[in-house]
Write a protein that holds these residues in place. Sequence first.
Motif, PDB file in Angstrom:
ATOM      1  N   THR A  14       6.463 -91.620  38.808  1.00  0.00           N
ATOM      2  CA  THR A  14       7.132 -90.396  38.377  1.00  0.00           C
ATOM      3  C   THR A  14       8.284 -90.736  37.435  1.00  0.00           C
ATOM      4  O   THR A  14       8.780 -91.850  37.414  1.00  0.00           O
ATOM      5  CB  THR A  14       7.701 -89.579  39.565  1.00  0.00           C
ATOM      6  OG1 THR A  14       8.734 -90.329  40.210  1.00  0.00           O
ATOM      7  CG2 THR A  14       6.609 -89.202  40.551  1.00  0.00           C
ATOM      8  N   LYS A  43       2.326 -81.727  36.222  1.00  0.00           N
ATOM      9  CA  LYS A  43       2.691 -81.586  37.630  1.00  0.00           C
ATOM     10  C   LYS A  43       4.147 -81.978  37.864  1.00  0.00           C
ATOM     11  O   LYS A  43       4.585 -83.048  37.451  1.00  0.00           O
ATOM     12  CB  LYS A  43       1.784 -82.441  38.498  1.00  0.00           C
ATOM     13  CG  LYS A  43       2.045 -82.262  39.966  1.00  0.00           C
ATOM     14  CD  LYS A  43       0.998 -82.908  40.820  1.00  0.00           C
ATOM     15  CE  LYS A  43       1.320 -82.592  42.260  1.00  0.00           C
ATOM     16  NZ  LYS A  43       0.185 -82.699  43.109  1.00  0.00           N
ATOM     17  N   LEU A  45       7.114 -82.348  40.857  1.00  0.00           N
ATOM     18  CA  LEU A  45       7.386 -82.468  42.282  1.00  0.00           C
ATOM     19  C   LEU A  45       8.840 -82.097  42.515  1.00  0.00           C
ATOM     20  O   LEU A  45       9.726 -82.613  41.826  1.00  0.00           O
ATOM     21  CB  LEU A  45       7.139 -83.899  42.753  1.00  0.00           C
ATOM     22  CG  LEU A  45       5.772 -84.490  42.420  1.00  0.00           C
ATOM     23  CD1 LEU A  45       5.758 -85.971  42.741  1.00  0.00           C
ATOM     24  CD2 LEU A  45       4.687 -83.763  43.173  1.00  0.00           C
ATOM     25  N   ARG A  46       9.088 -81.213  43.455  1.00  0.00           N
ATOM     26  CA  ARG A  46      10.468 -80.849  43.771  1.00  0.00           C
ATOM     27  C   ARG A  46      10.846 -81.542  45.067  1.00  0.00           C
ATOM     28  O   ARG A  46      10.233 -81.330  46.104  1.00  0.00           O
ATOM     29  CB  ARG A  46      10.622 -79.353  43.910  1.00  0.00           C
ATOM     30  CG  ARG A  46      12.070 -78.996  44.141  1.00  0.00           C
ATOM     31  CD  ARG A  46      12.385 -77.611  43.755  1.00  0.00           C
ATOM     32  NE  ARG A  46      13.824 -77.429  43.909  1.00  0.00           N
ATOM     33  CZ  ARG A  46      14.403 -76.266  43.921  1.00  0.00           C
ATOM     34  NH1 ARG A  46      13.697 -75.181  43.763  1.00  0.00           N
ATOM     35  NH2 ARG A  46      15.697 -76.183  44.068  1.00  0.00           N
ATOM     36  N   LEU A  47      11.851 -82.387  44.973  1.00  0.00           N
ATOM     37  CA  LEU A  47      12.336 -83.150  46.118  1.00  0.00           C
ATOM     38  C   LEU A  47      13.776 -82.729  46.366  1.00  0.00           C
ATOM     39  O   LEU A  47      14.697 -83.245  45.733  1.00  0.00           O
ATOM     40  CB  LEU A  47      12.238 -84.648  45.839  1.00  0.00           C
ATOM     41  CG  LEU A  47      10.861 -85.128  45.356  1.00  0.00           C
ATOM     42  CD1 LEU A  47      10.933 -86.538  44.821  1.00  0.00           C
ATOM     43  CD2 LEU A  47       9.859 -85.024  46.480  1.00  0.00           C
ATOM     44  N   TYR A  51      13.935 -82.640  40.512  1.00  0.00           N
ATOM     45  CA  TYR A  51      12.585 -82.476  39.988  1.00  0.00           C
ATOM     46  C   TYR A  51      12.106 -83.823  39.456  1.00  0.00           C
ATOM     47  O   TYR A  51      12.838 -84.511  38.742  1.00  0.00           O
ATOM     48  CB  TYR A  51      12.562 -81.487  38.824  1.00  0.00           C
ATOM     49  CG  TYR A  51      12.820 -80.048  39.198  1.00  0.00           C
ATOM     50  CD1 TYR A  51      11.795 -79.259  39.699  1.00  0.00           C
ATOM     51  CD2 TYR A  51      14.071 -79.486  39.027  1.00  0.00           C
ATOM     52  CE1 TYR A  51      12.020 -77.926  40.025  1.00  0.00           C
ATOM     53  CE2 TYR A  51      14.304 -78.159  39.346  1.00  0.00           C
ATOM     54  CZ  TYR A  51      13.278 -77.383  39.839  1.00  0.00           C
ATOM     55  OH  TYR A  51      13.505 -76.069  40.163  1.00  0.00           O
TER      56      TYR A  51
END
Length: 68
Positions: A14, A43, A45-47, A51
Amino acid sequence: MSKFVQELREAGPTCSLAEAIKALGISRGHGYALARAGEFPVKVLRLGSTYRVVTADLLRVLGLDEVA
């Protein structure tokens, strides 16, 4: 190959949303709005409040997924 592309390829699985926004050439505000709306072109990803973008997807959208 540009230094930026090389950095993306070495980013791991990522990269930051800010790097993806820069690579796509869109404004920061628009990029974050797309991510919040679930409409970013790759795509995301939210952590927590962070982001992350799937690097392979970003390279594919940029047409840079082939082996150099």
